[in-house]
Design an enzyme around this catalytic site. Structure first.
Site, short mmCIF file in Angstrom:
data_model
loop_
_atom_site.label_atom_id
_atom_site.label_comp_id
_atom_site.label_asym_id
_atom_site.label_seq_id
_atom_site.Cartn_x
_atom_site.Cartn_y
_atom_site.Cartn_z
N CYS A 1 0.88 -1.17 0.00
CA CYS A 1 0.00 0.00 0.00
C CYS A 1 0.91 1.22 0.00
O CYS A 1 1.92 1.25 0.70
CB CYS A 1 -0.89 -0.01 1.25
SG CYS A 1 -2.03 1.39 1.31
N ASN B 1 -9.66 3.58 3.42
CA ASN B 1 -8.99 4.89 3.39
C ASN B 1 -8.29 5.17 2.07
O ASN B 1 -7.52 6.13 1.95
CB ASN B 1 -7.99 5.02 4.55
CG ASN B 1 -6.85 4.02 4.46
OD1 ASN B 1 -6.90 3.07 3.66
ND2 ASN B 1 -5.84 4.20 5.28
N HIS C 1 4.28 2.14 1.84
CA HIS C 1 4.43 2.27 3.30
C HIS C 1 4.03 0.98 4.03
O HIS C 1 3.81 1.02 5.24
CB HIS C 1 3.70 3.50 3.86
CG HIS C 1 2.28 3.67 3.42
ND1 HIS C 1 1.81 4.84 2.86
CD2 HIS C 1 1.22 2.84 3.45
CE1 HIS C 1 0.52 4.72 2.58
NE2 HIS C 1 0.14 3.51 2.95
N GLY D 1 -3.07 13.13 4.34
CA GLY D 1 -3.85 13.44 5.53
C GLY D 1 -5.17 12.71 5.50
O GLY D 1 -5.50 11.98 4.57
N MET E 1 -9.30 12.60 5.23
CA MET E 1 -10.14 13.20 4.20
C MET E 1 -10.58 14.61 4.61
O MET E 1 -11.03 14.85 5.72
CB MET E 1 -11.36 12.32 3.97
CG MET E 1 -12.12 12.67 2.72
SD MET E 1 -13.30 11.37 2.33
CE MET E 1 -14.13 11.22 3.90
N HIS F 1 3.48 7.66 7.97
CA HIS F 1 2.85 7.39 6.68
C HIS F 1 1.50 8.10 6.52
O HIS F 1 0.92 8.06 5.44
CB HIS F 1 2.65 5.88 6.48
CG HIS F 1 1.37 5.32 7.04
ND1 HIS F 1 1.02 5.44 8.38
CD2 HIS F 1 0.36 4.64 6.45
CE1 HIS F 1 -0.15 4.84 8.57
NE2 HIS F 1 -0.58 4.34 7.43
N GLY G 1 -2.92 8.57 11.11
CA GLY G 1 -3.04 7.57 12.18
C GLY G 1 -4.40 7.61 12.84
O GLY G 1 -4.83 8.64 13.36
#
Length: 470
Positions: free
Chosen positions: A94, A199, A320, A370, A372, A393, A396
């Protein structure tokens, strides 16, 4: 836990830990121990055979499978160091791809809706099937698993320059499709060139702020410029590979004399049959993920050319979720290490030989999306950084997807985004609610902690203009 310095905390070694744990974070970013057991996972990772120096966690650390997300650990191969699929994660490789357009945000504004409609139509996404590239059979999928972005470019999905701006020149060389199960092949065959869900996103952005003009110029970034960021991975194929090889390693750990405090840390020596088999399959999934982003970027480029008359140029593509065999200085010598980065980004410093010549003076572009509706960052590596040249990455998570939906009940996430002048395409109400900023840490605070810990340096901040979600 001991605060060693601003942005650095230590978990002292205690049996059966082989090394201490180190967390790079501000105090406000540390996980809530009652709700998130990721610091226990940092300590658990420190028990792995062959682990070197410390079990590291980035500022965006949160609970994951085996390893925390945001976890970094290196094992010494010659000293019996292991590889653990939980240190890579289910969505192998990813990662993030950033492209720029020779276009300012004000120029794009009258065409934004048309661009977003085109991107929505051209981007297969969601849990089901559908892809940019309809492969002709197993041989062609094997070529993707071996060749990654290189094979996609060879077949006309991009240009040679793209490969110079990809990690590993677009493909990991030691991929072994023979180690990929038929079930994984079945899951991946019809998803090459698709975004997925959760995500993952394709976002049209603009450069809001430049912090380092010479490096930004080297990366091809300037204030007001339109960019496209793509965040996705290896889809169902990567998930199945992780599942298959965790099961295989669970069965043989006893034979290798390995005992771990959490079965999700199933592992095997890098030099063992099981270790080599996993790394070969993982590399195949990494190449699938790179081809996936290459195809989505090519499709996005066609939309931009059609709607604006401008092309998209690649800044960089970086994973990542990956384990890489790398040479690092350890105790005055050079050691061959297996570096696990799970929800952590490689961040090579200026001068590193693995960088293309045109980026060598600036360092590696590090792409940090970041949550959304919030900004994203472009960083670069710094010389002498700790944690094996790794950094954060993303923002979080602080809420699970279910918690985020419950917390946002009664709100209209699409309306909230559109009130910020962000065009939204293709997402369900629940899908948007799962990914709203309240579910995540503050990305600016995460980046500030990463920079303060000496892991990276800020180059530019990007803001969203429109987003395509699964």
């Amino acid at each position: 836990m001991v605060e060693e310095s601003p942005y650095r905390f230590r978990i002292d070694r205690r049996d059966p830990m082989r090394v201490p744990g180190v967390i790079f974070a501000s105090r406000s970013l540390l996980p809530d121990a009652g709700a998130d057991r990721s610091l226990d996972q940092v300590a658990n990772v420190a028990t792995l055979p062959g682990i070197v120096d410390a079990s590291y966690a980035m500022p965006d650390v949160h609970w994951g499978y085996g390893f925390p997300i945001g976890g970094v650990a290196a094992t010494d191969i010659e000293a019996g160091g292991v590889v653990s699929p939980g240190g890579v994660g289910f969505d192998i490789s990813c990662g993030v791809r950033l492209l720029t357009a020779d276009l300012d945000r004000d120029e794009l504004r009258p065409r934004l809706d048309a661009v977003m409609d085109g991107l929505s139509e051209a981007t297969p996404r969601g849990m089901g099937k559908g892809a940019v590239w309809h492969l002709t059979g197993r041989d062609e999928l094997d070529a993707v698993l071996r060749g990654g972005s290189r094979y996609a470019v060879e077949r006309g999905f991009g240009v040679e320059r793209d490969l110079h701006r990809c990690e590993d020149y677009g493909a990991v060389d030691d991929a072994d499709p023979a180690q990929v199960s038929e079930r994984a092949i079945e899951r991946g065959a019809r998803q090459v060139g698709s975004l997925g869900s959760g995500n993952h996103f394709l976002e049209v952005q603009a450069v809001e702020q430049v912090y380092d003009e010479p490096v930004a110029e080297a990366f091809g970034l300037r204030p007001g410029q339109v960019c496209v960021m793509i965040h996705c991975g290896s889809r169902g194929l990567g998930h199945q590979i992780c599942t298959d090889h965790v099961r295989a390693m669970e069965k043989v750990m006893g034979r290798h004399g390995i005992h771990v405090p959490d079965r999700q840390l199933a592992c095997a020596p890098v030099s063992s049959h099981e270790g080599r088999a996993y790394l070969g399959a993982m590399a195949a999934a990494a190449n699938y993920a790179r081809a996936n982003r290459q195809l989505l970027a090519h499709a996005a480029g066609q939309i931009f050319e059609r709607q604006t008359g401008r092309r998209l140029d690649l800044v960089y593509d970086i994973s990542h979720n990956l384990a890489k065999i790398e040479d690092h200085a350890v105790d005055g010598g050079t050691r061959r290490l297996c570096v696990h980065r799970k929800g952590a980004t490689r961040a090579l410093p200026p001068g590193h030989p693995d960088l293309p010549e045109e980026l060598r003076a600036a360092g590696q572009p590090v792409l940090i999306p970041g949550s959304m509706g919030t900004g994203s960052y472009v960083l670069t590596g710094v010389a002498g950084a700790p944690a094996w040249a790794s950094t954060c990455h993303g923002a979080g998570r602080v809420q699970s997807r279910k918690q985020a939906v419950v917390a946002g009940r009664g709100a209209d996430p699409r309306a909230q985004l559109e009130a910020q002048d962000i065009a939204v395409r293709g997402a369900s109400r629940r899908g948007l609610a799962e990914e709203m900023p309240a579910a995540y840490k503050d990305i600016s605070a995460v980046v500030e902690a990463a920079e303060g810990a000496g892991l990276c340096r800020k180059v530019a901040r990007l803001v969203p203009l429109g987003v395509v979600k699964g």
